[in-house]
Scaffold this motif. Structure first.
Motif, PDB file in Angstrom:
ATOM      1  N   GLU A 134       0.882  -1.244   0.154  1.00 47.35           N
ATOM      2  CA  GLU A 134       0.141  -0.139   0.085  1.00 47.35           C
ATOM      3  C   GLU A 134       0.793   1.217  -0.043  1.00 47.35           C
ATOM      4  O   GLU A 134       1.762   1.266   0.715  1.00 47.35           O
ATOM      5  CB  GLU A 134      -0.837   0.100   1.168  1.00 47.35           C
ATOM      6  N   VAL A 135       0.449   2.121  -0.728  1.00 49.34           N
ATOM      7  CA  VAL A 135       1.104   3.549  -0.905  1.00 49.34           C
ATOM      8  C   VAL A 135       0.213   4.666  -0.252  1.00 49.34           C
ATOM      9  O   VAL A 135      -0.871   4.814  -0.926  1.00 49.34           O
ATOM     10  CB  VAL A 135       1.850   3.901  -2.342  1.00 49.34           C
ATOM     11  N   LYS A 136       0.728   5.501   0.415  1.00 48.41           N
ATOM     12  CA  LYS A 136      -0.273   6.582   1.055  1.00 48.41           C
ATOM     13  C   LYS A 136       0.671   7.658   0.953  1.00 48.41           C
ATOM     14  O   LYS A 136       1.773   7.813   1.259  1.00 48.41           O
ATOM     15  CB  LYS A 136      -0.700   6.332   2.358  1.00 48.41           C
ATOM     16  N   ASN A 137       0.039   8.699   0.763  1.00 44.53           N
ATOM     17  CA  ASN A 137       0.708  10.239   0.488  1.00 44.53           C
ATOM     18  C   ASN A 137       0.465  10.817   1.981  1.00 44.53           C
ATOM     19  O   ASN A 137      -0.894  11.119   2.367  1.00 44.53           O
ATOM     20  CB  ASN A 137      -0.172  10.727  -0.634  1.00 44.53           C
ATOM     21  N   PHE A 138       1.174  11.247   2.581  1.00 41.58           N
ATOM     22  CA  PHE A 138       1.313  12.360   3.691  1.00 41.58           C
ATOM     23  C   PHE A 138       1.821  13.552   3.370  1.00 41.58           C
ATOM     24  O   PHE A 138       3.272  13.543   3.000  1.00 41.58           O
ATOM     25  CB  PHE A 138       2.011  11.584   4.876  1.00 41.58           C
ATOM     26  N   ASP A 139       1.562  14.617   3.245  1.00 44.01           N
ATOM     27  CA  ASP A 139       2.003  16.126   3.362  1.00 44.01           C
ATOM     28  C   ASP A 139       2.615  16.165   2.004  1.00 44.01           C
ATOM     29  O   ASP A 139       3.689  16.787   1.824  1.00 44.01           O
ATOM     30  CB  ASP A 139       2.710  16.615   4.320  1.00 44.01           C
ATOM     31  N   GLY A 140       2.140  15.442   0.865  1.00 43.09           N
ATOM     32  CA  GLY A 140       2.808  15.730  -0.315  1.00 43.09           C
ATOM     33  C   GLY A 140       3.947  14.503  -0.724  1.00 43.09           C
ATOM     34  O   GLY A 140       4.236  14.461  -1.873  1.00 43.09           O
ATOM     35  N   GLN A 141       4.068  13.748  -0.003  1.00 41.25           N
ATOM     36  CA  GLN A 141       5.102  12.760  -0.184  1.00 41.25           C
ATOM     37  C   GLN A 141       4.400  11.271  -0.108  1.00 41.25           C
ATOM     38  O   GLN A 141       3.779  10.844   0.959  1.00 41.25           O
ATOM     39  CB  GLN A 141       6.265  12.619   1.156  1.00 41.25           C
ATOM     40  N   ASP A 142       5.024  10.423  -0.946  1.00 39.55           N
ATOM     41  CA  ASP A 142       4.454   8.904  -0.893  1.00 39.55           C
ATOM     42  C   ASP A 142       5.331   8.391   0.183  1.00 39.55           C
ATOM     43  O   ASP A 142       6.438   8.344   0.398  1.00 39.55           O
ATOM     44  CB  ASP A 142       4.483   8.380  -2.217  1.00 39.55           C
ATOM     45  N   TYR A 143       4.423   7.299   1.004  1.00 36.58           N
ATOM     46  CA  TYR A 143       5.270   6.201   1.714  1.00 36.58           C
ATOM     47  C   TYR A 143       4.673   4.980   1.563  1.00 36.58           C
ATOM     48  O   TYR A 143       3.208   4.897   1.221  1.00 36.58           O
ATOM     49  CB  TYR A 143       4.804   6.622   3.308  1.00 36.58           C
ATOM     50  N   ILE A 144       5.302   3.854   1.959  1.00 35.85           N
ATOM     51  CA  ILE A 144       4.932   2.526   1.618  1.00 35.85           C
ATOM     52  C   ILE A 144       4.492   1.940   2.984  1.00 35.85           C
ATOM     53  O   ILE A 144       5.160   2.207   4.070  1.00 35.85           O
ATOM     54  CB  ILE A 144       5.739   1.705   0.928  1.00 35.85           C
ATOM     55  N   LEU A 145       3.357   1.131   3.145  1.00 33.83           N
ATOM     56  CA  LEU A 145       2.980   0.475   4.456  1.00 33.83           C
ATOM     57  C   LEU A 145       3.888  -0.798   4.606  1.00 33.83           C
ATOM     58  O   LEU A 145       3.944  -1.875   3.656  1.00 33.83           O
ATOM     59  CB  LEU A 145       1.580  -0.149   4.367  1.00 33.83           C
ATOM     60  N   GLU A 146       4.633  -0.902   5.662  1.00 31.13           N
ATOM     61  CA  GLU A 146       5.558  -2.009   6.153  1.00 31.13           C
ATOM     62  C   GLU A 146       4.838  -2.888   7.252  1.00 31.13           C
ATOM     63  O   GLU A 146       4.313  -2.202   8.026  1.00 31.13           O
ATOM     64  CB  GLU A 146       6.766  -1.772   6.479  1.00 31.13           C
TER      65      GLU A 146
END
Length: 235
Positions: A134-146
């Protein structure tokens, strides 16, 4: 008082091992690896193991002995470059491999031990590490769920312990052993020395005994992974 100290690695593992289990193993390179517990797992013949560990030891030592006997089905690791048998099995399709960035692997163990099912990180975004996650955007930046790691068994190596399982690690061995210890449903620690209760300075205890279920004292081989020397300079 619950008995935690066992006479041997084999005794400490009795009733714990089963085929197909997941094991979190401490250590960094060849520093702080639970070599006696690894050898006892080899001797027990437990197979189809999934092992989460920073590395896979070297040929003939550390987790390498479980690879030689084909007891490991899958490795969850960040670095495996020192093990020729690992490379051979992986390239031949005989061994599953889940690569993790080193910090991500440490945090997955820590999260599992803290009861955190998952966390978001920027590490690996846009790479093969992110595939299927899963990829989620926080404050304009993408993060992946680990996902946090919760293993059936943790095996770790410490420098000193008291009989309640309070552990003191030495230098580099403190890197992966503490998070690995916390993420197992059962944690077994092997140590160089067991000292009397109350003799450890509370401020120097790295892992409280509440995390440690079984304890064994053993003899350990001090190996150097890559010996690098230079010529002596002439006076």
């Amino acid at each position: 008082m619950v008995k935690k100290v066992y006479g041997s690695a084999a005794e400490a593992l009795e009733g714990v091992l089963f085929d197909g289990m997941q094991i979190a193993a401490g250590g960094f390179g060849l520093c702080g690896i639970p070599e006696n517990l690894i050898a006892a797992i080899r001797d027990a013949g437990t197979k189809d193991l999934t092992v989460a560990s920073n590395n896979a030891g070297v040929d003939g030592f550390g987790l390498g002995v479980l690879l030689e006997t084909r007891q490991v089905k899958k490795m969850i690791s960040s670095y495996v470059g020192e093990n020729a048998e690992f490379m051979r099995q992986y390239l031949a399709g005989e061994l599953e491999l889940e690569f993790n960035p080193q910090g991500t692997l440490a945090e997955r163990m820590r999260a599992g031990g803290a009861g955190i099912p998952g966390f978001y990180t920027k590490t690996g975004v846009g790479t093969v590490i992110a595939e299927g996650k899963e990829v989620k955007n926080f404050d304009g930046q993408d993060y992946i769920l680990e996902r946090g790691i919760v293993a059936d068994l943790s095996i770790v190596k410490a420098w000193k312990a008291d009989d309640t399982g309070n552990l003191v690690f030495r230098k580099t061995s403190r890197n992966f052993n503490p998070p690995a210890a916390t993420c197992g449903k059962i944690c077994i620690a092997e140590v160089e020395e067991i000292v009397p209760r109350g003799s450890l300075n509370p401020d120097e205890i790295h892992l409280p005994g509440i995390y440690v279920h079984r304890l064994v004292q053993g003899q350990h081989e001090k190996r150097i992974e890559q010996r690098t020397v230079r010529k002596r300079e002439e006076a």
